[in-house]
Motif scaffolding. Structure first.
Motif, PDB file in Angstrom:
ATOM      1  N   VAL A 296      53.366  34.623  27.638  1.00 29.88           N
ATOM      2  CA  VAL A 296      54.584  35.430  27.813  1.00 29.88           C
ATOM      3  C   VAL A 296      55.215  35.728  26.459  1.00 29.88           C
ATOM      4  O   VAL A 296      55.580  36.882  26.169  1.00 29.88           O
ATOM      5  CB  VAL A 296      55.594  34.703  28.720  1.00 29.88           C
ATOM      6  CG1 VAL A 296      56.953  35.415  28.692  1.00 29.88           C
ATOM      7  CG2 VAL A 296      55.078  34.639  30.150  1.00 29.88           C
ATOM      8  N   TYR A 297      55.347  34.704  25.622  1.00 26.30           N
ATOM      9  CA  TYR A 297      56.020  34.909  24.337  1.00 26.30           C
ATOM     10  C   TYR A 297      55.184  35.763  23.402  1.00 26.30           C
ATOM     11  O   TYR A 297      55.718  36.578  22.642  1.00 26.30           O
ATOM     12  CB  TYR A 297      56.326  33.554  23.691  1.00 26.30           C
ATOM     13  CG  TYR A 297      57.638  33.572  22.924  1.00 26.30           C
ATOM     14  CD1 TYR A 297      58.846  33.551  23.603  1.00 26.30           C
ATOM     15  CD2 TYR A 297      57.662  33.626  21.533  1.00 26.30           C
ATOM     16  CE1 TYR A 297      60.047  33.585  22.919  1.00 26.30           C
ATOM     17  CE2 TYR A 297      58.857  33.659  20.850  1.00 26.30           C
ATOM     18  CZ  TYR A 297      60.046  33.637  21.540  1.00 26.30           C
ATOM     19  OH  TYR A 297      61.231  33.686  20.865  1.00 26.30           O
TER      20      TYR A 297
ATOM     21  N   GLN B  62      55.760  39.238  24.634  1.00 25.39           N
ATOM     22  CA  GLN B  62      57.102  39.716  24.346  1.00 25.39           C
ATOM     23  C   GLN B  62      57.257  40.125  22.896  1.00 25.39           C
ATOM     24  O   GLN B  62      57.812  41.181  22.596  1.00 25.39           O
ATOM     25  CB  GLN B  62      58.152  38.653  24.676  1.00 25.39           C
ATOM     26  CG  GLN B  62      59.579  39.176  24.472  1.00 25.39           C
ATOM     27  CD  GLN B  62      60.605  38.082  24.241  1.00 25.39           C
ATOM     28  OE1 GLN B  62      60.268  36.957  23.906  1.00 25.39           O
ATOM     29  NE2 GLN B  62      61.867  38.423  24.406  1.00 25.39           N
TER      30      GLN B  62
ATOM     31  N   LEU C  68      61.287  36.352  36.217  1.00 20.65           N
ATOM     32  CA  LEU C  68      60.696  36.630  34.908  1.00 20.65           C
ATOM     33  C   LEU C  68      59.500  37.562  35.045  1.00 20.65           C
ATOM     34  O   LEU C  68      59.363  38.545  34.298  1.00 20.65           O
ATOM     35  CB  LEU C  68      60.279  35.319  34.243  1.00 20.65           C
ATOM     36  CG  LEU C  68      59.506  35.426  32.921  1.00 20.65           C
ATOM     37  CD1 LEU C  68      60.343  36.109  31.843  1.00 20.65           C
ATOM     38  CD2 LEU C  68      59.061  34.032  32.451  1.00 20.65           C
TER      39      LEU C  68
ATOM     40  N   ILE D  90      58.797  41.315  33.404  1.00 19.42           N
ATOM     41  CA  ILE D  90      57.658  41.608  32.519  1.00 19.42           C
ATOM     42  C   ILE D  90      56.895  42.834  33.012  1.00 19.42           C
ATOM     43  O   ILE D  90      56.484  43.694  32.217  1.00 19.42           O
ATOM     44  CB  ILE D  90      56.731  40.386  32.412  1.00 19.42           C
ATOM     45  CG1 ILE D  90      57.465  39.208  31.755  1.00 19.42           C
ATOM     46  CG2 ILE D  90      55.478  40.726  31.594  1.00 19.42           C
ATOM     47  CD1 ILE D  90      56.677  37.907  31.765  1.00 19.42           C
TER      48      ILE D  90
ATOM     49  N   GLU E 102      63.617  42.241  28.428  1.00 18.04           N
ATOM     50  CA  GLU E 102      63.152  41.095  27.641  1.00 18.04           C
ATOM     51  C   GLU E 102      64.245  40.066  27.385  1.00 18.04           C
ATOM     52  O   GLU E 102      63.972  38.967  26.899  1.00 18.04           O
ATOM     53  CB  GLU E 102      62.547  41.585  26.322  1.00 18.04           C
ATOM     54  CG  GLU E 102      61.316  42.440  26.523  1.00 18.04           C
ATOM     55  CD  GLU E 102      60.513  42.679  25.248  1.00 18.04           C
ATOM     56  OE1 GLU E 102      60.664  41.900  24.293  1.00 18.04           O
ATOM     57  OE2 GLU E 102      59.728  43.645  25.220  1.00 18.04           O
TER      58      GLU E 102
ATOM     59  N   VAL F 271      63.799  36.379  28.820  1.00 22.01           N
ATOM     60  CA  VAL F 271      62.604  35.581  28.539  1.00 22.01           C
ATOM     61  C   VAL F 271      62.931  34.199  27.978  1.00 22.01           C
ATOM     62  O   VAL F 271      62.578  33.168  28.565  1.00 22.01           O
ATOM     63  CB  VAL F 271      61.660  36.330  27.584  1.00 22.01           C
ATOM     64  CG1 VAL F 271      60.497  35.427  27.152  1.00 22.01           C
ATOM     65  CG2 VAL F 271      61.107  37.574  28.258  1.00 22.01           C
TER      66      VAL F 271
END
Length: 502
Positions: free
Chosen positions: A57-58, A61, A114, A118, A148, A151
């Motif tokens: 995810v990070y 992002q 979340l 996304i 975002e 997150v």
């Protein structure tokens, strides 16, 4: 102090327990014991799912967040002041939606919320490839920032629910180090695409199609596999869910509570440590905002071509990764949060000093090494995330301080775009001096935060001893009272048994 003492001495009655975390319905107020070997296997099982997904995810992002930087050298149609406004639109959307999104998330399943965000930002990225006007790009970047903004607060909340305080710094570091890897990955991708002549479509459109598709895929993975909390984690059996909650009971940090509590918001705003952590965040992200936009330009001005710069800038990401991992490990091993912030900042100050001192000497190697050292201070925000996770109790309070942290992260990045002024090119000496001043001040703030927490812990231990004498409690009685309060959704200020991580 007196009000805190009075609150902490009151027993929790049944009405307070009904307002507690969802975990209370599963484990109650009496602790159940599991062996360390069982807990170790359980932690490893959680690591195999939570760490890869949060890291993915990070990674996604930050690639998406910096996509505009790559697009700017690949035929992006917006230039000049309009480009700066499009860049700022991301942070404006982030700031506007930060508080609404964390409080919406409180009412819903965290991972599902979340994942939906996304997927939406993946669609928004695909739309970037079809937009042509300034207005369209501004709106798209604004929506991207909105999507975002949830997150980091959600990832930090998930880590704080599943892991003990002495495990949180490392787990947050595992996903935050992806920021460094995206610098490396993005640099090489940009280098490769720079050879494409744009015969079929503009190169920047390829970037947005790739990143948009990746984001949608990651969103689906998050919805399908990332657990929301120990109470309903699909990867765990009922016994493992109970054990997962018992693992973190003694930390007094609690889990999730879907009731918005205004009094916890007020407490957050009245806590001086809130504003110190916000200040530390902003002092970190003003330099970060400037360097994110100008680091490649600074390296190019050492005497390299644009293509060489794309490759030569990538080791900065590796320095970032190393710093994040080492600081995360030290943070958990030593039970410290603010000392790693100071340690990570010192090499950056050296790097900036080298670039100032060796300016116009022609010593490219020294200047390049100085630019790499700057990557170490990037671990500061990771440690601040860990600080928030370990030092805040009360679910609404956790969400509020995380939202404030991310809001001022954006403010810092917006201000940071003004550090390097065109009139100071090509060396940008005033901007580099400003970075040294800001980061030196940030180290002072970090040390002050540590000092306050040390003093608070000493006072709380003294108060517990006083209560033991007054009530005739033994250590077992204290432990039982700690267990009763663990999932009552009390704030760290209300709960005398909560101990801060320095």
């Amino acid at each position: 102090m007196d009000s805190e003492k009075q609150t902490s001495r009151d027993d929790i009655d049944d009405s307070q327990l009904f307002k507690g975390d969802e975990a209370l319905r599963l484990v109650g107020t009496q602790a159940q014991k599991f062996s360390e070997e069982y807990n170790r296997r359980l932690r490893n099982k959680l690591d195999k799912v939570i760490i890869p997904i949060t890291a993915l995810v990070y990674f996604t992002q930050f690639l998406d967040k910096t996509s505009l930087n790559y697009a700017s050298i690949m035929g992006f149609p917006i230039t000049g002041q309009n480009y700066n406004l499009v860049s700022m639109a991301f942070y404006l959307g982030f700031i506007v939606w930060e508080f609404p999104t964390v409080y919406i998330a409180q009412k819903l399943r965290l991972a599902k919320y979340l994942g939906v965000n996304i997927i939406i930002w993946g669609v928004v990225l695909l739309c970037h490839a079809m937009a042509n006007s300034f207005q369209a790009f501004f709106v798209l970047r604004f929506i991207l920032g909105m999507c975002e903004s949830c997150v980091s607060p959600i990832l930090v909340s998930i880590v704080s629910m599943f892991y003990r305080k002495e495990e949180q710094g490392t787990r947050i570091a595992y996903f935050y180090m992806m920021l460094g890897f995206t610098q490396v990955f993005g640099g090489f991708v940009a280098y490769g695409i720079s050879f494409y002549n744009g015969a079929v479509m503009a190169p920047y459109k390829i970037v947005y199609y790739l990143l948009g598709g990746l984001a949608i895929l990651v969103g689906i993975i998050v919805i399908a596999w990332l657990p929301d909390s120990p109470v309903n984690a699909w990867i765990l059996t009922e016994e493992e869910r109970i054990a997962s909650l018992e693992r973190v009971r003694d930390d007094q940090g609690g889990t999730e509570n879907r009731t918005f509590k205004k009094e916890q918001v007020i407490e957050t705003l009245q806590d001086v440590r809130t504003w110190l952590i916000v200040l530390a965040t902003m002092l970190t992200d003003i330099p970060s905002g400037g360097l994110t936009n100008f680091s490649n330009l600074i390296i190019r001005n050492f005497g390299y071509t644009s293509r060489q710069t794309l490759i030569l800038a990538t080791p900065t990401g590796l320095f970032h990764v190393i710093s994040v991992v080492l600081c995360g490990y030290y943070s958990d091993k030593k039970g410290e949060r603010m000392l790693p912030v100071i340690y990570a900042t010192l090499p950056t100050l050296l790097g900036v000093a080298l670039m100032i001192g060796f300016n116009n000497t022609g010593q490219k190697g020294v200047l390049l090494f100085g630019s790499y050292l700057i990557g170490t201070f990037g671990s500061t925000l990771s440690t601040i995330y860990a600080y928030n996770a370990s030092n805040t109790s009360g679910y609404t309070k956790k969400l509020t301080i995380n939202a404030l942290t991310m809001t001022f992260f954006c403010v810092g990045n917006i201000i940071g775009t003004e550090i390097f002024q065109p009139k100071d090119a090509p060396a940008y000496i005033p901007g580099k001096v400003a970075i040294m001043v800001l980061l030196t001040t940030q180290m002072g703030v970090a040390y002050l935060l540590r000092y306050i927490n040390v003093k608070l812990n000493i006072k709380r231990r003294a108060m517990i001893e006083e209560i033991k004498r007054e009530k005739g409690w033994t250590d077992d009685d204290v432990q039982k009272e700690k267990e009763r309060r663990a999932f009552a959704d009390m704030t760290d200020k209300q709960n005398i048994f909560f101990q801060y991580v320095n």
